[in-house]
Write a protein that holds these residues in place. Structure first.
Motif, PDB file in Angstrom:
ATOM      1  N   PRO A   1      18.116 -17.597  19.449  1.00  0.00           N
ATOM      2  CA  PRO A   1      18.888 -18.377  20.433  1.00  0.00           C
ATOM      3  C   PRO A   1      18.444 -19.834  20.512  1.00  0.00           C
ATOM      4  N   LEU A   2      17.150 -20.091  20.427  1.00  0.00           N
ATOM      5  CA  LEU A   2      16.661 -21.465  20.469  1.00  0.00           C
ATOM      6  C   LEU A   2      17.126 -22.238  19.239  1.00  0.00           C
TER       7      LEU A   2
ATOM      8  N   ARG B   1      19.766 -21.720  17.417  1.00  0.00           N
ATOM      9  CA  ARG B   1      21.201 -21.979  17.531  1.00  0.00           C
ATOM     10  C   ARG B   1      21.477 -23.104  18.533  1.00  0.00           C
ATOM     11  N   ALA B   2      20.759 -23.116  19.656  1.00  0.00           N
ATOM     12  CA  ALA B   2      20.959 -24.164  20.657  1.00  0.00           C
ATOM     13  C   ALA B   2      20.548 -25.532  20.113  1.00  0.00           C
TER      14      ALA B   2
ATOM     15  N   LEU C   1      24.767 -25.857  27.145  1.00  0.00           N
ATOM     16  CA  LEU C   1      24.150 -25.231  25.977  1.00  0.00           C
ATOM     17  C   LEU C   1      22.781 -24.672  26.326  1.00  0.00           C
ATOM     18  N   ARG C   2      22.014 -25.407  27.111  1.00  0.00           N
ATOM     19  CA  ARG C   2      20.683 -24.935  27.501  1.00  0.00           C
ATOM     20  C   ARG C   2      20.761 -23.711  28.416  1.00  0.00           C
TER      21      ARG C   2
ATOM     22  N   THR D   1      23.186 -21.509  28.404  1.00  0.00           N
ATOM     23  CA  THR D   1      23.617 -20.410  27.536  1.00  0.00           C
ATOM     24  C   THR D   1      22.453 -19.908  26.688  1.00  0.00           C
ATOM     25  N   MET D   2      21.666 -20.853  26.138  1.00  0.00           N
ATOM     26  CA  MET D   2      20.524 -20.461  25.321  1.00  0.00           C
ATOM     27  C   MET D   2      19.511 -19.679  26.140  1.00  0.00           C
ATOM     28  N   THR D   3      19.273 -20.094  27.367  1.00  0.00           N
ATOM     29  CA  THR D   3      18.323 -19.391  28.221  1.00  0.00           C
ATOM     30  C   THR D   3      18.792 -17.966  28.492  1.00  0.00           C
TER      31      THR D   3
ATOM     32  N   GLU E   1      20.850 -16.167  26.610  1.00  0.00           N
ATOM     33  CA  GLU E   1      20.771 -15.410  25.361  1.00  0.00           C
ATOM     34  C   GLU E   1      19.327 -15.040  25.034  1.00  0.00           C
ATOM     35  N   ALA E   2      18.396 -15.952  25.271  1.00  0.00           N
ATOM     36  CA  ALA E   2      16.986 -15.682  24.988  1.00  0.00           C
ATOM     37  C   ALA E   2      16.455 -14.570  25.887  1.00  0.00           C
TER      38      ALA E   2
END
Length: 137
Positions: A37-38, A40-41, A98-99, A101-103, A105-106
């Motif tokens: 995830p990181l 991709r972000a 985006l951040r 979403t990444m959080t 997903e992570a």
């Protein structure tokens, strides 16, 4: 029975060692999957930076629409649809989304990986216990 016949044989010890290897391999798999995830972000943020540097508002709007499924509240309301609006502000709002979403997903990936490691550990422990029980017969 003699004491030598009650000891587990080399093949049983090898199988028990493999039960521990399975848990170790699961942990190694987790080290490859956790940073996805990181990565991709970071790639998506680089795309935002590139679009911002080139002044390509359409790309930023397209990424915002794909990420937020046209959720205008997250990207500045009606200003996101206005092409005369401040492009750096829209890019900053997209980076923040985006951040988030990444959080999310992570956190989801970390939970799944923890669950996978727990299941593999329990399965290996049961497998090892069954082998040690079979060695006593």
């Amino acid at each position: 029975m003699s004491p030598a016949s009650r000891r587990p044989g080399g093949s049983l010890i090898a199988f028990l060692a493999m039960a521990f290897v399975v848990v170790g391999l699961t942990g190694i798999l987790a080290t490859y999957a956790a940073p996805l995830p990181l990565a991709r972000a970071l790639h998506e943020e680089a795309m935002v930076d590139d679009a911002l540097a080139g002044g390509r508002a359409a790309e930023i709007d397209a990424m915002a629409a794909a990420l937020g499924k046209n959720d205008e509240a997250r990207f500045g309301g009606a200003a996101a649809a206005d092409h005369d609006a401040d492009l750096p502000a829209r890019a900053a709002a997209l980076r923040a989304a985006l951040r988030r979403t990444m959080t999310a997903e992570a956190e989801a990936a970390a939970w799944r990986l923890r669950f996978l490691i727990i299941v593999a550990t329990i399965a290996a422990a049961l497998f090892g216990a069954a082998l040690m029980g079979a060695g006593r017969r």
